[in-house]
Design an enzyme around this catalytic site. Structure first.
Site, PDB file in Angstrom:
ATOM      1  N   GLU A   1      -7.395   8.551   6.086  1.00 24.67           N
ATOM      2  CA  GLU A   1      -7.636   9.245   7.348  1.00 24.67           C
ATOM      3  C   GLU A   1      -8.203  10.651   7.144  1.00 24.67           C
ATOM      4  OE1 GLU A   1      -4.247   9.085   9.965  1.00 24.67           O
ATOM      5  OE2 GLU A   1      -4.065   6.925   9.812  1.00 24.67           O
TER       6      GLU A   1
ATOM      7  N   HIS B   1      -3.276  10.943   0.314  1.00 28.75           N
ATOM      8  CA  HIS B   1      -2.722  10.801   1.669  1.00 28.75           C
ATOM      9  C   HIS B   1      -2.157  12.170   2.067  1.00 28.75           C
ATOM     10  CE1 HIS B   1      -1.017   7.708   4.695  1.00 28.75           C
ATOM     11  NE2 HIS B   1      -0.685   8.901   5.168  1.00 28.75           N
TER      12      HIS B   1
ATOM     13  N   ARG C   1       0.857  -1.188   0.000  1.00 22.65           N
ATOM     14  CA  ARG C   1       0.000   0.000   0.000  1.00 22.65           C
ATOM     15  C   ARG C   1       0.895   1.241   0.000  1.00 22.65           C
ATOM     16  NH1 ARG C   1      -2.308   3.026   4.636  1.00 22.65           N
ATOM     17  NH2 ARG C   1      -3.940   4.323   3.781  1.00 22.65           N
TER      18      ARG C   1
ATOM     19  N   GLU D   1      -3.261   0.103   8.402  1.00 20.80           N
ATOM     20  CA  GLU D   1      -2.073   0.572   9.122  1.00 20.80           C
ATOM     21  C   GLU D   1      -2.141   0.052  10.547  1.00 20.80           C
ATOM     22  OE1 GLU D   1      -1.328   4.784   9.155  1.00 20.80           O
ATOM     23  OE2 GLU D   1      -1.758   4.988   7.021  1.00 20.80           O
TER      24      GLU D   1
ATOM     25  N   TYR E   1      -3.770   2.125  15.980  1.00 16.15           N
ATOM     26  CA  TYR E   1      -2.497   2.070  16.709  1.00 16.15           C
ATOM     27  C   TYR E   1      -2.693   1.803  18.198  1.00 16.15           C
ATOM     28  CZ  TYR E   1      -0.364   3.735  12.437  1.00 16.15           C
ATOM     29  OH  TYR E   1       0.067   3.821  11.133  1.00 16.15           O
TER      30      TYR E   1
ATOM     31  N   ASN F   1      -7.096   2.112  10.117  1.00 13.24           N
ATOM     32  CA  ASN F   1      -5.761   2.413  10.638  1.00 13.24           C
ATOM     33  C   ASN F   1      -5.868   2.461  12.149  1.00 13.24           C
ATOM     34  OD1 ASN F   1      -5.168   2.743   7.940  1.00 13.24           O
ATOM     35  ND2 ASN F   1      -4.735   4.934   8.059  1.00 13.24           N
TER      36      ASN F   1
HETATM   37  O1  IFM Z   1       2.553   8.196   9.631  1.00 16.27           O
HETATM   38  C1  IFM Z   1       1.195   8.168   9.846  1.00 16.27           C
HETATM   39  C2  IFM Z   1       0.452   7.909   8.543  1.00 16.27           C
HETATM   40  O2  IFM Z   1       0.782   8.833   7.557  1.00 16.27           O
HETATM   41  C3  IFM Z   1      -1.033   7.962   8.776  1.00 16.27           C
HETATM   42  N1  IFM Z   1      -1.431   7.150   9.874  1.00 16.27           N
HETATM   43  C4  IFM Z   1      -0.680   7.214  11.102  1.00 16.27           C
HETATM   44  C5  IFM Z   1       0.804   7.098  10.820  1.00 16.27           C
HETATM   45  C6  IFM Z   1       1.595   7.175  12.149  1.00 16.27           C
HETATM   46  O3  IFM Z   1       1.309   8.368  12.801  1.00 16.27           O
END
Ligand code: IFM
Length: 470
Positions: free
Chosen positions: A163, A118, A74, A369, A294, A292
Site C-alpha cells: 500500500e 509494510h 502473507r 487483503e 475492503y 487490498n
Molecule cells: O491493518 C491494515 C493493513 O496494515 C493494511 N491494509 C489495511 C488494513 C486494515 O486497515
C-alpha cells in the site's frame, strides 16, 4: 481463464502489527515505534511494543495456521529487526527469527509469502530524510539483497511494498500515520521513490531468487459516480486515478496519469523528482499484482451534490485526501457498515477486479487483503461468535469468485487478518482477526470465522500456483 481449482487461500499479517518484541533480539526502532510513542498520535496511546507477542509465540501461531489449512501465509519482514540502522550492521538474531518462521511454515506445508516493506521504515533512515531521499532506495536494495540471499532458496513469491498510497499520503501528506509529516512536496517525492524502490527490488529479487515471482500490493476501491452525470463520472475517474492509477499507470506503462500530474501543484509527481530512466525502470516490473480491498467508494462532483442528496446519498464533505481534486465522497443511505464504520458492498470487489483485470490483461491478480472489523468479545462460554465477519467473508469471497467467472485472472485470496492486531492510528480498538487476542494475556481464541474459513478452504480445491508465471 483461471479455473477455481487454481486458487490459493491464505491469511495476511504485518510485522509491526503482530510481532511485538520491539526492543528484543537486537531490533532497532522503526518510524512506527517513534510515532506511536508520541502523545496523541495513536488512539489510547497504544503502541506495537508487545502487540500480539507473535515473536515469542511463533510455534503456537504456526500451529494455528496449520489448523486453518491455508496454502499461503502473507507476512512482512521487519526491516529494523534485521538491519537495526536500515543499512550496514546485520542483526543475525533477527534473521534467525525469520528462518524459524519460514521453516516452520514450510514444515507445515504452507508457502511463505513475505512483504519487504509494510510501513515500518527504520528510524535511522527517516532521520536521513526517509523515503523522500533517494538514498533510502539504496538502503532498501541492500536490505532486499540480504533477504533474497538468505531466504531465496525457500521463498519464491515476494511482495515489495504494501500500500504505497497509504505510506505516502497518510504518512507524509495528511500526517496521521508515521512519520507524521504534513507536506505535499515530501509526499510527491515519497510516492515516486516508493515505486522506484519497488522496481529496483524486483530486479534484484529476479537476479538472486530462482523462479522469483514478484509483485506489489496496492490498496484499491472501485469508485462509483453517485449520480450518472459527465461531471460526476469525471470525478469518479479522478478519484480512481489518484488512489490507484497514480501507482498502477507508471507500473503498467511508465507514465503518471495526466489527470493527476499538474492538476494541482500539490499533486505534481514530476519536475525535480522524476529523473531520466526512472519511468522505464518502473514500467513492467510486475509478475503479479496484489489488491487490498475492503469497500468501494461513491463520489460526486461538488456541482452534483444536491442531485446526489436527492438520489439518496449522504455525506459530501471534502476528503482530506482529495487535496485540490474536485470530488466529494458520499454514501448511499442504508448501506450496511462494519463495526469500524466502513461500508459493506461486496459487489464493489467484483467490479474492481473486473476493472483491474481489464487494465492489466493477463497479469495474475491476488486479493492480498480483504476482511472486516466486528464487535468481537468472548461470550460466557469463552466463544467469539463473529457472525458479522462470517457474512462479510462469505459475500466477498463469492464476489471474488464471480470475477473469475467473468474472466479475471484471479489466483488467490488472503484474508486480513489472521490475528487481531495493532491497527495503526486506531491502536487496538479495531479487531480484524479471525483469531481473538486477549491483549492483557495475549491468549489466542479462534473465532467462529476461523472455523468457517477453515471449512471454506477445505471445500474448494486449491493448488499452489506460486511459481507459475515466473
Ligand atoms: O491493518 C491494515 C493493513 O496494515 C493494511 N491494509 C489495511 C488494513 C486494515 O486497515
Amino acid at each position: 481463464m483461471t479455473k477455481r481449482g487454481d486458487f490459493v487461500w491464505g491469511v495476511s499479517t504485518a510485522a509491526y502489527q503482530i510481532e511485538g518484541a520491539a526492543a528484543d533480539g537486537g531490533r532497532g526502532p522503526s518510524i512506527w515505534d517513534t510515532f506511536s510513542h508520541e502523545p496523541g498520535r495513536v488512539l489510547h496511546g497504544d503502541t506495537g511494543d508487545v502487540a500480539t507477542d507473535h515473536y515469542h509465540r511463533l510455534e503456537e501461531d504456526l500451529d494455528l495456521l496449520a489448523a486453518l489449512g491455508v496454502d499461503v501465509y502473507r507476512f512482512s519482514f521487519s526491516w529494523s529487526r534485521v538491519l537495526p540502522y536500515g543499512r550496514g550492521e546485520v542483526n543475525e538474531e533477527g534473521l534467525r527469527f525469520y528462518d524459524c518462521l519460514i521453516d516452520g511454515l514450510i514444515a507445515r506445508g504452507i508457502q511463505p509469502v513475505p512483504t519487504l516493506y509494510h510501513w515500518d521504515l527504520p528510524q535511522a533512515l527517516q532521520d536521513e530524510g526517509g523515503w523522500a531521499a533517494r538514498a533510502t532506495i539504496d538502503a532498501f536494495l541492500e536490505y532486499t539483497d540480504l533477504m533474497a540471499r538468505r531466504y531465496g532458496s525457500r521463498v519464491t513469491m515476494w511482495t515489495t511494498v504494501n500500500e504505497p498510497w497509504v505510506a505516502t499520503y497518510l504518512g507524509n501528506s495528511v500526517g496521521v500515520h508515521a512519520p507524521g509529516i504534513r507536506d505535499h512536496a515530501v509526499a510527491a517525492a515519497v510516492h515516486h521513490n516508493l515505486l522506484l524502490a519497488h522496481s529496483a527490488a524486483a530486479e534484484r529479487l529476479r537476479r538472486l531468487v530462482p523462479n522469483a515471482f514478484v509483485g506489489i500490493a496496492l490498496n484499491m476501491s472501485f469508485i462509483y459516480p453517485a449520480v450518472d452525470t459527465p461531471l460526476s463520472r469525471r470525478a469518479a475517474q479522478l478519484a480512481f486515478d489518484q488512489l490507484v492509477m497514480s501507482f498502477l499507470e507508471p507500473l503498467r506503462s511508465g507514465r503518471y496519469p495526466e489527470s493527476i500530474v499538474g492538476f494541482s501543484e500539490r499533486w505534481v509527481v514530476g519536475a525535480g523528482i522524476v529523473e531520466s530512466g526512472d519511468l522505464e525502470q518502473i514500467a513492467g516490473s510486475l509478475d503479479f499484482l496484489s489488491i487490498n480491498e475492503y469497500h468501494p467508494r461513491y463520489v460526486v462532483d461538488p456541482e452534483d451534490l444536491a442531485a446526489a442528496r436527492l438520489a439518496g446519498f449522504s455525506g459530501g464533505s471534502p476528503s482530506p485526501f482529495a487535496v485540490g481534486l474536485p470530488y466529494l465522497d458520499v454514501e448511499p443511505y442504508g448501506v450496511p457498515h462494519s463495526a469500524g464504520g466502513w461500508m459493506i458492498v461486496p459487489r464493489g470487489l467484483t467490479d474492481l477486479l473486473v476493472e483491474v483485470g481489464e487494465l492489466v490483461p493477463g497479469l495474475p491478480l491476488y486479493i492480498s487483503e480483504n476482511g472486516t472489523t466486528a464487535a468481537d468479545y468472548p461470550d460466557q462460554n469463552g466463544d467469539v461468535i463473529d457472525d458479522a465477519r462470517v457474512a462479510y467473508l462469505d459475500s466477498h469471497i463469492a464476489a471474488a469468485l464471480d470475477a473469475i467467472d467473468a474472466g479475471v485472472n484471479l489466483r488467490g485470496y488472503f484474508l486480513w487478518s489472521f490475528l487481531d492486531n495493532f491497527e495503526w492510528a486506531e491502536g487496538y480498538s479495531q479487531r480484524f482477526g479471525i483469531v481473538y487476542v486477549d491483549y492483557p494475556t495475549r491468549q489466542r481464541t479462534p473465532k467462529r470465522s476461523f472455523g468457517w474459513y477453515r471449512d471454506r478452504i477445505a471445500r474448494g480445491p486449491s493448488a499452489a500456483l506460486l511459481t507459475e508465471g515466473a
